[in-house]
Design a protein around this motif. Structure first.
Motif, PDB file in Angstrom:
ATOM      1  N   GLN A 101       2.119 -24.581   4.220  1.00 10.25           N
ATOM      2  CA  GLN A 101       0.871 -24.750   5.317  1.00 10.25           C
ATOM      3  C   GLN A 101      -0.573 -23.712   4.360  1.00 10.25           C
ATOM      4  N   PHE A 102      -1.678 -24.653   4.741  1.00  5.39           N
ATOM      5  CA  PHE A 102      -2.986 -24.148   4.862  1.00  5.39           C
ATOM      6  C   PHE A 102      -3.647 -24.467   5.776  1.00  5.39           C
ATOM      7  N   GLY A 103      -3.421 -24.279   7.187  1.00  4.91           N
ATOM      8  CA  GLY A 103      -4.624 -24.848   8.651  1.00  4.91           C
ATOM      9  C   GLY A 103      -4.823 -23.772   9.404  1.00  4.91           C
ATOM     10  N   GLY A 104      -3.609 -22.862   8.680  1.00  4.34           N
ATOM     11  CA  GLY A 104      -3.777 -21.133   9.902  1.00  4.34           C
ATOM     12  C   GLY A 104      -3.148 -22.092  11.566  1.00  4.34           C
ATOM     13  N   GLY A 105      -4.213 -21.553  12.776  1.00 10.46           N
ATOM     14  CA  GLY A 105      -4.230 -22.375  13.370  1.00 10.46           C
ATOM     15  C   GLY A 105      -4.437 -23.426  13.977  1.00 10.46           C
ATOM     16  N   GLU A 106      -5.774 -24.028  12.855  1.00 13.74           N
ATOM     17  CA  GLU A 106      -6.227 -25.378  13.176  1.00 13.74           C
ATOM     18  C   GLU A 106      -5.114 -26.593  12.921  1.00 13.74           C
ATOM     19  N   PHE A 107      -4.341 -26.289  12.055  1.00 12.46           N
ATOM     20  CA  PHE A 107      -3.390 -27.797  12.377  1.00 12.46           C
ATOM     21  C   PHE A 107      -2.692 -27.339  11.303  1.00 12.46           C
ATOM     22  N   VAL A 108      -1.166 -28.042  11.460  1.00 14.84           N
ATOM     23  CA  VAL A 108       0.310 -28.500  10.001  1.00 14.84           C
ATOM     24  C   VAL A 108      -0.164 -29.326  10.060  1.00 14.84           C
ATOM     25  N   THR A 109       0.429 -29.321   8.172  1.00 16.38           N
ATOM     26  CA  THR A 109       0.904 -30.341   7.688  1.00 16.38           C
ATOM     27  C   THR A 109       2.336 -31.069   7.671  1.00 16.38           C
ATOM     28  N   MET A 110       2.633 -31.960   8.063  1.00 18.95           N
ATOM     29  CA  MET A 110       3.709 -32.896   7.993  1.00 18.95           C
ATOM     30  C   MET A 110       3.796 -33.781   7.156  1.00 18.95           C
ATOM     31  N   VAL A 111       5.367 -34.559   7.231  1.00 15.31           N
ATOM     32  CA  VAL A 111       5.481 -35.309   5.930  1.00 15.31           C
ATOM     33  C   VAL A 111       6.207 -36.480   6.802  1.00 15.31           C
ATOM     34  N   ASP A 112       5.111 -37.773   6.887  1.00 12.70           N
ATOM     35  CA  ASP A 112       5.881 -38.072   7.532  1.00 12.70           C
ATOM     36  C   ASP A 112       7.299 -39.171   6.510  1.00 12.70           C
ATOM     37  N   PRO A 113       8.023 -40.202   7.275  1.00 14.13           N
ATOM     38  CA  PRO A 113       9.803 -40.118   7.249  1.00 14.13           C
ATOM     39  C   PRO A 113       9.943 -41.209   5.453  1.00 14.13           C
ATOM     40  N   ALA A 114       8.433 -41.676   4.909  1.00 20.32           N
ATOM     41  CA  ALA A 114       8.702 -42.216   3.938  1.00 20.32           C
ATOM     42  C   ALA A 114       7.462 -41.120   3.129  1.00 20.32           C
ATOM     43  N   GLY A 115       7.512 -40.442   3.443  1.00 18.58           N
ATOM     44  CA  GLY A 115       6.523 -39.357   2.574  1.00 18.58           C
ATOM     45  C   GLY A 115       5.196 -38.320   2.380  1.00 18.58           C
ATOM     46  N   HIS A 116       4.611 -39.297   3.496  1.00 19.50           N
ATOM     47  CA  HIS A 116       3.345 -39.305   3.231  1.00 19.50           C
ATOM     48  C   HIS A 116       2.616 -38.074   3.946  1.00 19.50           C
ATOM     49  N   PRO A 117       2.475 -36.784   3.888  1.00 23.57           N
ATOM     50  CA  PRO A 117       1.560 -36.294   4.030  1.00 23.57           C
ATOM     51  C   PRO A 117       0.332 -36.497   5.387  1.00 23.57           C
ATOM     52  N   PHE A 118       0.649 -36.165   6.700  1.00 28.06           N
ATOM     53  CA  PHE A 118      -0.377 -36.427   7.976  1.00 28.06           C
ATOM     54  C   PHE A 118      -0.849 -34.874   8.382  1.00 28.06           C
ATOM     55  N   CYS A 119      -1.916 -34.986   9.532  1.00 28.44           N
ATOM     56  CA  CYS A 119      -2.137 -33.359   9.937  1.00 28.44           C
ATOM     57  C   CYS A 119      -1.875 -33.373  11.092  1.00 28.44           C
ATOM     58  N   LEU A 120      -1.460 -32.754  11.730  1.00 34.92           N
ATOM     59  CA  LEU A 120      -1.725 -32.909  13.933  1.00 34.92           C
ATOM     60  C   LEU A 120      -3.020 -31.247  13.783  1.00 34.92           C
ATOM     61  N   CYS A 121      -3.696 -31.414  14.143  1.00 38.83           N
ATOM     62  CA  CYS A 121      -5.357 -30.724  14.238  1.00 38.83           C
ATOM     63  C   CYS A 121      -5.688 -30.434  14.811  1.00 38.83           C
ATOM     64  N   ARG A 122      -6.203 -29.174  16.067  1.00 36.58           N
ATOM     65  CA  ARG A 122      -6.381 -29.035  16.648  1.00 36.58           C
ATOM     66  C   ARG A 122      -7.866 -29.368  17.064  1.00 36.58           C
ATOM     67  N   LYS A 123      -7.194 -30.610  18.556  1.00 34.23           N
ATOM     68  CA  LYS A 123      -9.230 -31.101  18.925  1.00 34.23           C
ATOM     69  C   LYS A 123      -9.905 -30.611  19.737  1.00 34.23           C
TER      70      LYS A 123
END
Length: 123
Positions: A101-123
């Motif tokens: 994880q590299f986002g601190g409090g700004e974003f969290v990196t996730m991996v979907d069921p197929a292995g693609h990374p995506f980020c959930l970012c503070r709006k």
């Protein structure tokens, strides 16, 4: 000189199981699940479309990248009101929190069921 703007039409996402990924993103994003161009798809109220295509030789990307392994070629950043709640929801739908994880409090990196990374970012 008049310019003609090119608009993004759809985003095609390769995976092993197109219906699984359609269901995952449909539920995660709250988008309409539909079929477009013969592919399982999700569509936002604003018209953004993700199409999912099953590829028999699909190899999930590794994140963070490792030499000699399948690299990610893109990822989605989704803006959310409440990052911890969005992470819990994504995990309940089958995503996993990435080990690095590299986002601190700004974003969290996730991996979907197929292995693609995506980020959930503070709006």
């Amino acid at each position: 000189m008049m310019r003609t703007e090119v608009l993004l039409g759809n985003v095609m996402v390769d995976c092993r199981d197109a219906l699984e990924l359609q269901c995952f993103y449909g539920q995660l994003l709250g988008w309409e699940m539909c079929t477009l161009y013969g592919c399982p798809a999700v569509r936002s109220a604003g018209g953004v479309v993700f199409l999912f295509t099953a590829e028999p030789d699909y190899v999930p990307p590794i994140w963070p990248e490792e030499p000699g392994r399948q690299q990610k070629q893109m990822h989605f950043d989704f803006q959310v009101e409440d990052i911890p709640e969005a992470v819990r929801r994504a995990e309940a739908l089958g995503a996993a929190k990435a080990a690095a994880q590299f986002g601190g409090g700004e974003f969290v990196t996730m991996v979907d069921p197929a292995g693609h990374p995506f980020c959930l970012c503070r709006k």
